[in-house]
Design a protein around this motif. Sequence first.
Motif, PDB file in Angstrom:
ATOM      1  N   GLY A  25      65.372  28.471  51.808  1.00  0.00           N
ATOM      2  CA  GLY A  25      64.320  28.835  52.748  1.00  0.00           C
ATOM      3  C   GLY A  25      63.685  27.630  53.404  1.00  0.00           C
ATOM      4  O   GLY A  25      63.473  27.606  54.628  1.00  0.00           O
ATOM      5  N   ALA A  26      63.356  26.628  52.598  1.00  0.00           N
ATOM      6  CA  ALA A  26      62.750  25.411  53.133  1.00  0.00           C
ATOM      7  C   ALA A  26      63.706  24.700  54.084  1.00  0.00           C
ATOM      8  O   ALA A  26      63.300  24.161  55.125  1.00  0.00           O
ATOM      9  CB  ALA A  26      62.343  24.488  51.992  1.00  0.00           C
ATOM     10  N   TYR A  27      64.984  24.696  53.734  1.00  0.00           N
ATOM     11  CA  TYR A  27      66.005  24.069  54.576  1.00  0.00           C
ATOM     12  C   TYR A  27      66.088  24.756  55.934  1.00  0.00           C
ATOM     13  O   TYR A  27      66.082  24.097  56.985  1.00  0.00           O
ATOM     14  CB  TYR A  27      67.347  24.132  53.853  1.00  0.00           C
ATOM     15  CG  TYR A  27      68.546  23.821  54.704  1.00  0.00           C
ATOM     16  CD1 TYR A  27      68.888  22.510  55.014  1.00  0.00           C
ATOM     17  CD2 TYR A  27      69.358  24.858  55.189  1.00  0.00           C
ATOM     18  CE1 TYR A  27      70.007  22.237  55.788  1.00  0.00           C
ATOM     19  CE2 TYR A  27      70.475  24.584  55.955  1.00  0.00           C
ATOM     20  CZ  TYR A  27      70.794  23.278  56.257  1.00  0.00           C
ATOM     21  OH  TYR A  27      71.898  23.008  57.024  1.00  0.00           O
ATOM     22  N   LEU A  28      66.138  26.083  55.946  1.00  0.00           N
ATOM     23  CA  LEU A  28      66.264  26.814  57.200  1.00  0.00           C
ATOM     24  C   LEU A  28      65.032  26.633  58.088  1.00  0.00           C
ATOM     25  O   LEU A  28      65.134  26.673  59.321  1.00  0.00           O
ATOM     26  CB  LEU A  28      66.495  28.303  56.917  1.00  0.00           C
ATOM     27  CG  LEU A  28      67.865  28.646  56.319  1.00  0.00           C
ATOM     28  CD1 LEU A  28      67.912  30.116  55.924  1.00  0.00           C
ATOM     29  CD2 LEU A  28      68.988  28.321  57.297  1.00  0.00           C
ATOM     30  N   ASP A  29      63.878  26.437  57.472  1.00  0.00           N
ATOM     31  CA  ASP A  29      62.661  26.181  58.249  1.00  0.00           C
ATOM     32  C   ASP A  29      62.621  24.754  58.799  1.00  0.00           C
ATOM     33  O   ASP A  29      62.122  24.508  59.904  1.00  0.00           O
ATOM     34  CB  ASP A  29      61.415  26.419  57.388  1.00  0.00           C
ATOM     35  CG  ASP A  29      61.197  27.890  57.079  1.00  0.00           C
ATOM     36  OD1 ASP A  29      61.717  28.746  57.824  1.00  0.00           O
ATOM     37  OD2 ASP A  29      60.502  28.183  56.084  1.00  0.00           O
ATOM     38  N   PHE A  30      63.160  23.807  58.035  1.00  0.00           N
ATOM     39  CA  PHE A  30      63.024  22.392  58.384  1.00  0.00           C
ATOM     40  C   PHE A  30      64.025  21.927  59.440  1.00  0.00           C
ATOM     41  O   PHE A  30      63.664  21.184  60.364  1.00  0.00           O
ATOM     42  CB  PHE A  30      63.185  21.533  57.129  1.00  0.00           C
ATOM     43  CG  PHE A  30      63.245  20.055  57.412  1.00  0.00           C
ATOM     44  CD1 PHE A  30      62.103  19.358  57.784  1.00  0.00           C
ATOM     45  CD2 PHE A  30      64.436  19.355  57.325  1.00  0.00           C
ATOM     46  CE1 PHE A  30      62.144  18.002  58.058  1.00  0.00           C
ATOM     47  CE2 PHE A  30      64.499  18.000  57.592  1.00  0.00           C
ATOM     48  CZ  PHE A  30      63.342  17.323  57.961  1.00  0.00           C
ATOM     49  N   THR A  33      63.181  22.039  63.185  1.00  0.00           N
ATOM     50  CA  THR A  33      62.091  21.129  63.549  1.00  0.00           C
ATOM     51  C   THR A  33      62.593  19.689  63.614  1.00  0.00           C
ATOM     52  O   THR A  33      62.145  18.898  64.457  1.00  0.00           O
ATOM     53  CB  THR A  33      60.923  21.227  62.561  1.00  0.00           C
ATOM     54  OG1 THR A  33      61.337  20.766  61.261  1.00  0.00           O
ATOM     55  CG2 THR A  33      60.444  22.665  62.435  1.00  0.00           C
ATOM     56  N   GLU A  60      72.646  33.748  56.551  1.00  0.00           N
ATOM     57  CA  GLU A  60      71.793  32.553  56.623  1.00  0.00           C
ATOM     58  C   GLU A  60      72.356  31.550  57.614  1.00  0.00           C
ATOM     59  O   GLU A  60      71.611  30.929  58.381  1.00  0.00           O
ATOM     60  CB  GLU A  60      71.677  31.922  55.242  1.00  0.00           C
ATOM     61  CG  GLU A  60      70.866  32.739  54.252  1.00  0.00           C
ATOM     62  CD  GLU A  60      71.025  32.249  52.818  1.00  0.00           C
ATOM     63  OE1 GLU A  60      70.223  32.675  51.970  1.00  0.00           O
ATOM     64  OE2 GLU A  60      71.970  31.465  52.548  1.00  0.00           O
ATOM     65  N   ARG A  63      71.585  32.657  61.074  1.00  0.00           N
ATOM     66  CA  ARG A  63      70.198  32.328  61.422  1.00  0.00           C
ATOM     67  C   ARG A  63      70.065  30.859  61.795  1.00  0.00           C
ATOM     68  O   ARG A  63      69.389  30.511  62.774  1.00  0.00           O
ATOM     69  CB  ARG A  63      69.280  32.663  60.247  1.00  0.00           C
ATOM     70  CG  ARG A  63      67.836  32.205  60.427  1.00  0.00           C
ATOM     71  CD  ARG A  63      67.025  32.471  59.178  1.00  0.00           C
ATOM     72  NE  ARG A  63      65.802  31.660  59.150  1.00  0.00           N
ATOM     73  CZ  ARG A  63      64.995  31.552  58.092  1.00  0.00           C
ATOM     74  NH1 ARG A  63      65.266  32.212  56.976  1.00  0.00           N
ATOM     75  NH2 ARG A  63      63.923  30.768  58.147  1.00  0.00           N
ATOM     76  N   LEU A  64      70.719  29.990  61.033  1.00  0.00           N
ATOM     77  CA  LEU A  64      70.656  28.555  61.338  1.00  0.00           C
ATOM     78  C   LEU A  64      71.257  28.268  62.707  1.00  0.00           C
ATOM     79  O   LEU A  64      70.660  27.563  63.526  1.00  0.00           O
ATOM     80  CB  LEU A  64      71.394  27.754  60.262  1.00  0.00           C
ATOM     81  CG  LEU A  64      71.500  26.256  60.526  1.00  0.00           C
ATOM     82  CD1 LEU A  64      70.132  25.599  60.469  1.00  0.00           C
ATOM     83  CD2 LEU A  64      72.452  25.587  59.534  1.00  0.00           C
ATOM     84  N   SER A  67      68.959  29.374  65.485  1.00  0.00           N
ATOM     85  CA  SER A  67      67.760  28.539  65.627  1.00  0.00           C
ATOM     86  C   SER A  67      68.068  27.179  66.237  1.00  0.00           C
ATOM     87  O   SER A  67      67.176  26.527  66.790  1.00  0.00           O
ATOM     88  CB  SER A  67      67.088  28.354  64.257  1.00  0.00           C
ATOM     89  OG  SER A  67      67.881  27.554  63.390  1.00  0.00           O
TER      90      SER A  67
END
Length: 243
Positions: A25-30, A33, A60, A63-64, A67
């Motif tokens: 989760g943290a990876y996909l958010d980071f 950015t 996943e 999603r990546l 994004s």
Amino acid sequence: MRKGDGVTYEPADGGLPTEENWDTGAYLDFVPTYMAAVRDKFGYGFQLLHDVHHRLSPIEAARLGKSLEPYRMFWIEDPTPAEDQEAFRLIRQHTTTPLAVGEIFNSIWDCQHLITNRLIDYVRTSVSHAGGISHLRKIFALAELYGVRSGSHGAGDLSPVSFAAALHVDLSVQNFGMQEYMGHLSPSEDVFHTSWTFEDGLMHPGNTPGIGVDFDEQAAERFPYTPKYLPVNRLRDGSVHDW
């Protein structure tokens, strides 16, 4: 492509494997950015490539890829475990970010479905893993028919012989895309004498006969085998995950 900032990258180390932590989760958010910050600071006048290391599920990875579309990636590499060829169909349905896979493939049958169904954009198979120059040429010839380009693996744990052979294959195919180059750690230069050059992001195989590599057997005797291991990746609950 060369990884690192002028320093040869090598994740394997002596002793027990290094343990690293992973949070999907943290990876996909980071990651988006991070790519946004790079583009904001340096613009779009160069290519961005990202290696996922087989760590995501198909949805996943989709999603990546979605994004990252605004940042015009050259490719995302190994988004899911490469053995599951059909998984790339789901990823492809959700994103236009180019997909690359194949550094662990050993034959044309590992990527035949991916290529003929146009589920990837770059095939990353290497000379040494695919059984030599002749078989790798077969893979790239099939890929050419379906608009898939080459992107051969070129990690430092593949010998200079393998890398030199890859450069010659690159020059011989119509669908060349990218050649990964990570360099080789010392004392490889004492054992292998090579003719290629690297300058401004470009490789030249040199003009030495053959593939342009000489092997010094006497020098090799001075460097006995030392085992090294890639890191171990663990999720936050301690279970082992793909590194």
